[in-house]
Design a protein around this motif. Structure first.
Motif, short mmCIF file in Angstrom:
data_model
loop_
_atom_site.label_atom_id
_atom_site.label_comp_id
_atom_site.label_asym_id
_atom_site.label_seq_id
_atom_site.Cartn_x
_atom_site.Cartn_y
_atom_site.Cartn_z
N ALA A 170 0.85 -1.07 -0.08
CA ALA A 170 0.42 0.03 -0.50
C ALA A 170 0.97 1.43 -0.06
CB ALA A 170 -0.85 -0.09 1.42
N GLY A 171 2.11 1.98 0.36
CA GLY A 171 2.81 2.19 0.26
C GLY A 171 2.27 3.27 1.13
N GLU A 172 2.20 5.09 1.38
CA GLU A 172 1.97 5.87 2.10
C GLU A 172 -0.06 6.02 1.34
OE1 GLU A 172 3.28 7.66 4.03
OE2 GLU A 172 5.07 5.78 3.61
N ALA A 173 -0.44 4.98 0.73
CA ALA A 173 -1.81 5.32 0.14
C ALA A 173 -2.48 5.14 1.47
CB ALA A 173 -2.35 3.93 -1.02
N ALA A 195 -4.59 4.97 -16.74
CA ALA A 195 -3.60 5.52 -16.12
C ALA A 195 -3.93 4.24 -15.01
CB ALA A 195 -4.75 6.84 -15.44
N TRP A 196 -4.50 2.99 -15.50
CA TRP A 196 -4.95 2.55 -14.00
C TRP A 196 -3.43 1.50 -13.36
CZ3 TRP A 196 -7.72 5.10 -11.07
CH2 TRP A 196 -8.90 5.96 -10.92
N HIS A 197 -2.11 1.58 -14.65
CA HIS A 197 -1.24 0.98 -14.61
C HIS A 197 -0.62 0.01 -13.42
CE1 HIS A 197 0.86 3.57 -15.80
NE2 HIS A 197 2.33 2.64 -15.62
N HIS A 198 -0.58 1.79 -12.79
CA HIS A 198 0.38 1.61 -11.48
C HIS A 198 -0.18 0.95 -10.45
CE1 HIS A 198 -1.86 4.72 -11.57
NE2 HIS A 198 -1.96 5.25 -10.33
N ASN A 199 -1.49 0.35 -9.84
CA ASN A 199 -2.01 0.06 -8.44
C ASN A 199 -2.06 -0.91 -9.13
OD1 ASN A 199 -0.78 2.09 -6.92
ND2 ASN A 199 -2.92 3.52 -6.83
N ILE A 200 -1.70 -2.17 -8.69
CA ILE A 200 -2.61 -4.20 -9.88
C ILE A 200 -2.24 -4.47 -8.63
CG2 ILE A 200 -3.01 -5.47 -11.37
CD1 ILE A 200 -2.99 -2.87 -13.52
N PRO A 205 -2.49 -16.00 0.80
CA PRO A 205 -2.51 -15.13 2.49
C PRO A 205 -2.25 -12.94 2.12
CG PRO A 205 -1.48 -16.60 1.93
CD PRO A 205 -1.75 -16.77 0.44
N HIS A 206 -1.39 -12.34 1.04
CA HIS A 206 -1.33 -11.43 0.83
C HIS A 206 -2.59 -10.51 0.73
CE1 HIS A 206 3.78 -12.83 0.22
NE2 HIS A 206 3.12 -12.66 1.67
N VAL A 207 -3.21 -11.27 -0.23
CA VAL A 207 -3.99 -10.30 -1.10
C VAL A 207 -5.19 -10.14 0.58
CG1 VAL A 207 -6.50 -11.12 -1.84
CG2 VAL A 207 -4.26 -11.23 -3.04
N ALA A 208 -5.86 -11.47 1.24
CA ALA A 208 -6.28 -11.76 2.82
C ALA A 208 -5.36 -10.28 3.44
CB ALA A 208 -6.26 -12.76 3.83
N ALA A 209 -4.01 -10.43 3.86
CA ALA A 209 -4.59 -8.90 4.34
C ALA A 209 -4.31 -7.85 4.02
CB ALA A 209 -2.75 -9.24 5.05
N PHE A 210 -4.26 -7.52 2.45
CA PHE A 210 -3.98 -6.17 1.33
C PHE A 210 -5.55 -5.57 2.22
CE2 PHE A 210 -4.97 -3.46 -1.57
CZ PHE A 210 -4.31 -2.57 -1.24
N LEU A 211 -6.61 -6.80 2.31
CA LEU A 211 -8.45 -6.30 2.08
C LEU A 211 -8.43 -5.89 3.18
CD1 LEU A 211 -9.49 -8.79 -0.66
CD2 LEU A 211 -9.15 -7.40 -0.80
N SER A 212 -7.63 -6.44 4.28
CA SER A 212 -8.71 -6.70 5.73
C SER A 212 -7.87 -4.94 5.59
CB SER A 212 -7.66 -7.21 6.81
OG SER A 212 -5.99 -6.81 6.91
N GLN A 213 -6.69 -4.23 5.62
CA GLN A 213 -6.70 -2.62 5.23
C GLN A 213 -7.29 -2.19 4.85
OE1 GLN A 213 -4.27 -2.43 7.70
NE2 GLN A 213 -5.21 -4.52 8.28
N CYS A 214 -8.17 -2.41 4.03
CA CYS A 214 -8.96 -1.85 3.10
C CYS A 214 -10.08 -0.60 3.81
CB CYS A 214 -9.00 -2.41 1.71
SG CYS A 214 -7.85 -2.83 0.68
#
Length: 317
Positions: A159-162, A212-217, A224-233
């Motif tokens: 996610a970086g600074e997003a 323009a959306w190619h940079h956040n994919i 497990p990484h996708v699950a963790a990412f979704l938990s922060q959304c």
């Protein structure tokens, strides 16, 4: 002692079984827990302490478990010494159940992976199995998948600074269930205009956004990484898919678009999820198995950008 859990469905179908799997494991404390099924699904379950070992169902040696021609255990592939019980999500007439008994497993509890009764919510389908096991399942507790710190750290790195992240998954296990990609891009543009950061989640066969959306994919990331990412959304937006079930399981609110499949059966449980569905007379057809090459995708095409945006901003507010 060891216990076996068999499930060969996709990630979404598997996630609906997780409360039952956890109950099974509590009834078999101290057993070595073996999962027989798809490797990616097994890895997800192992990361969340559902299994100790994974047997990849796609390996050729396990094909023999599904043949009705074998007469004794010597002809069957070795599973694990000391297997005494099995939880099997398979048709009741599957040769797998007979062959597991031949291999020496004394206790086998089985249930068909898809309810055969119209309008039966998938979660009630598994509640019935829980009743057979003698206990109740608290299916409404959310989240029921809690990411480990190592995966949360990976998610923060992605996610970086997003901030105010909305995850969009434009794919599913069937082209017929996929809302048009350009409409997802319109949703993304509206969210971006309102100060949200959009990330796209895509598997190997999922459509990718243009321009323009190619940079956040997040492309082909481990579950497990996708699950963790979704938990922060802040929010998830997508079709009826395994990733939608994953979002609900980790506590990410979302908007899920249904076309040919029936949300009364397949709505993900867990986090608050708003359902946008077609009003076509032919929908839902997925459970009726009537969808064929003649399908014009009218149901999924009839869902408008406005329909989805209204649900998105209502849920956010």
């Amino acid at each position: 002692m060891a216990t076996l859990i068999y499930h060969a469905g996709g990630v979404g179908d598997f996630i609906t079984t997780l409360p039952t799997v956890k109950l099974w494991n509590r009834n078999h404390l101290g057993h070595h827990r073996i999962f027989l099924g798809k490797k990616a699904t097994g890895i997800l379950g192992k990361e969340y302490d559902c299994f100790d070992e994974i047997l990849d169902i796609d390996k050729a040696c396990f094909c023999r478990l599904f043949s009705s021609t074998y007469k004794n255990s010597k002809e069957l592939p070795p599973l694990y010494p000391g297997l005494s019980s099995a939880l099997v999500f398979a048709d009741n007439n599957s040769p797998l159940i007979t062959n597991l008994k031949r291999s020496g497993i004394d206790k086998i509890v089985s249930q068909e992976p898809i309810p055969d009764t119209d309008m039966l919510k998938i979660r009630y389908h598994y509640e019935a199995l829980a009743g057979y096991l003698g206990k109740e399942i608290e299916l409404e507790n959310c989240p029921y998948l809690i990411p480990q710190p190592v995966h949360l750290e990976k998610a923060r790195h992605l996610a970086g600074e997003a901030e105010n992240i909305v995850a969009i998954h434009p794919g599913s296990g069937s082209v017929l269930k996929n809302w048009p990609k350009d409409r997802f891009e319109q949703i993304a543009a509206a969210l971006h205009k309102n100060g949200y950061t959009v990330f796209w989640i895509a598997g190997p066969d999922d459509p990718l956004p243009d321009g323009a959306w190619h940079h956040n994919i997040l492309r082909n990331k481990p579950l497990p990484h996708v699950a963790a990412f979704l938990s922060q959304c802040t929010l998830f937006i997508g079709n009826d898919s395994g990733i939608a079930h994953l979002a609900g399981a980790v506590g990410c609110p979302g908007v899920v678009i249904f076309g040919p499949s029936d949300p009364r059966i397949w709505k993900p449980f867990g986090a608050p999820l708003s359902i946008v569905q077609s009003t076509c007379l032919c929908s839902p057809c997925h459970a009726k198995k009537k969808t064929g090459p003649h399908c014009t995708r009218e149901c999924i095409e009839s869902v408008t950008v406005r329909n989805v945006l209204e649900n998105v901003f209502s849920l956010i507010s």
